[in-house]
Design a protein around this motif. Structure first.
Motif, PDB file in Angstrom:
ATOM      1  N   ASN A 115       0.854  -1.189   0.000  1.00 53.91           N
ATOM      2  CA  ASN A 115       0.000   0.000   0.000  1.00 53.91           C
ATOM      3  C   ASN A 115       0.892   1.242   0.000  1.00 53.91           C
ATOM      4  O   ASN A 115       1.369   1.650   1.051  1.00 53.91           O
ATOM      5  N   PRO A 118      -0.389   4.602   2.687  1.00 49.00           N
ATOM      6  CA  PRO A 118      -1.072   4.128   3.902  1.00 49.00           C
ATOM      7  C   PRO A 118      -1.557   5.283   4.778  1.00 49.00           C
ATOM      8  O   PRO A 118      -0.936   6.344   4.839  1.00 49.00           O
ATOM      9  N   SER A 119      -2.643   5.038   5.470  1.00 48.13           N
ATOM     10  CA  SER A 119      -3.153   6.008   6.446  1.00 48.13           C
ATOM     11  C   SER A 119      -2.344   5.874   7.731  1.00 48.13           C
ATOM     12  O   SER A 119      -1.607   4.901   7.922  1.00 48.13           O
ATOM     13  N   ARG A 120      -2.557   6.804   8.625  1.00 49.48           N
ATOM     14  CA  ARG A 120      -1.899   6.748   9.937  1.00 49.48           C
ATOM     15  C   ARG A 120      -2.263   5.440  10.647  1.00 49.48           C
ATOM     16  O   ARG A 120      -1.402   4.775  11.197  1.00 49.48           O
ATOM     17  N   GLU A 122      -3.218   2.591   9.334  1.00 49.68           N
ATOM     18  CA  GLU A 122      -2.597   1.444   8.666  1.00 49.68           C
ATOM     19  C   GLU A 122      -1.114   1.332   9.022  1.00 49.68           C
ATOM     20  O   GLU A 122      -0.600   0.236   9.214  1.00 49.68           O
ATOM     21  N   GLN A 144       4.864   7.893   5.465  1.00 45.82           N
ATOM     22  CA  GLN A 144       4.020   8.518   4.454  1.00 45.82           C
ATOM     23  C   GLN A 144       4.876   9.250   3.415  1.00 45.82           C
ATOM     24  O   GLN A 144       4.596   9.179   2.219  1.00 45.82           O
TER      25      GLN A 144
END
Length: 187
Positions: A115, A118-120, A122, A144
């Protein structure tokens, strides 16, 4: 004798197949970037390697379990620190003592492979490595940023080369002197 590919090189170990992969990497192959954390009861993640692309703790995998698989250690990720995760961790100052850093880089590289954005949440879920120095606030930002670099949405200047020549150290820190700087004894 267990056979596998380590950092794109086929290897065959003449070792007990029940030996943890961690010790075979460190002792037989001299790949010491993978760190020993808890002797098989590891929760720190310092021993993390990629096994067929998945970040796994090498202290919990035997040579028999690694048979026929592709193993990537921190040395195989990048010797010159050019991997986007390594670059971003330096740029975001997400490294303190460095002991846990190889395992974090491995886990982050595996996450970004799956990914790239990714989000925080994740990132926090994927990076289960323990860092006693507390780099966590900067770690999310670094991962990130590494994702943006990997997608060519951003660039980071090269991280400093490993090590430093004694002459360069002496020039930057006058209190350090190299043997060639030593003055000849007075007569």
């Amino acid at each position: 004798m267990p056979r596998m590919t380590v950092n794109d090189r086929p290897v065959e170990f003449d070792l007990d197949a029940e030996m943890p992969l961690l010790y075979a990497l460190r002792e037989a192959l001299n790949l010491t970037g993978t760190k020993a954390g808890g002797g098989g009861n590891c929760d720190c993640g310092a021993c993390m390697v990629l096994v067929d692309g998945a970040a796994l703790r090498s202290c919990r995998i035997t040579l028999a379990e690694a048979e026929g698989r592709f193993i990537t250690t921190i040395e195989g990720v990048s010797r010159d620190r050019s991997h986007p995760v390594q670059q971003a961790m330096v740029a975001e100052q997400a490294i303190q003592c460095g002991y846990c850093t190889p395992g974090i880089v491995i886990a982050a590289a595996a996450l970004l492979q799956r990914n790239p954005v990714p989000s925080r949440a994740e990132i926090e879920d994927a990076i289960q490595n323990m860092c006693r120095c507390g780099v966590y606030p900067r770690l999310v930002s670094a991962i990130q940023r590494a994702g943006r670099v990997a997608q060519r949405g951003e660039s980071i200047g090269a991280a400093p080369a490993p090590g430093i020549a004694p002459e360069d150290a002496a020039a930057m820190v006058p209190a350090l002197r190299t043997p060639s700087d030593a003055e000849a004894p007075e007569d």
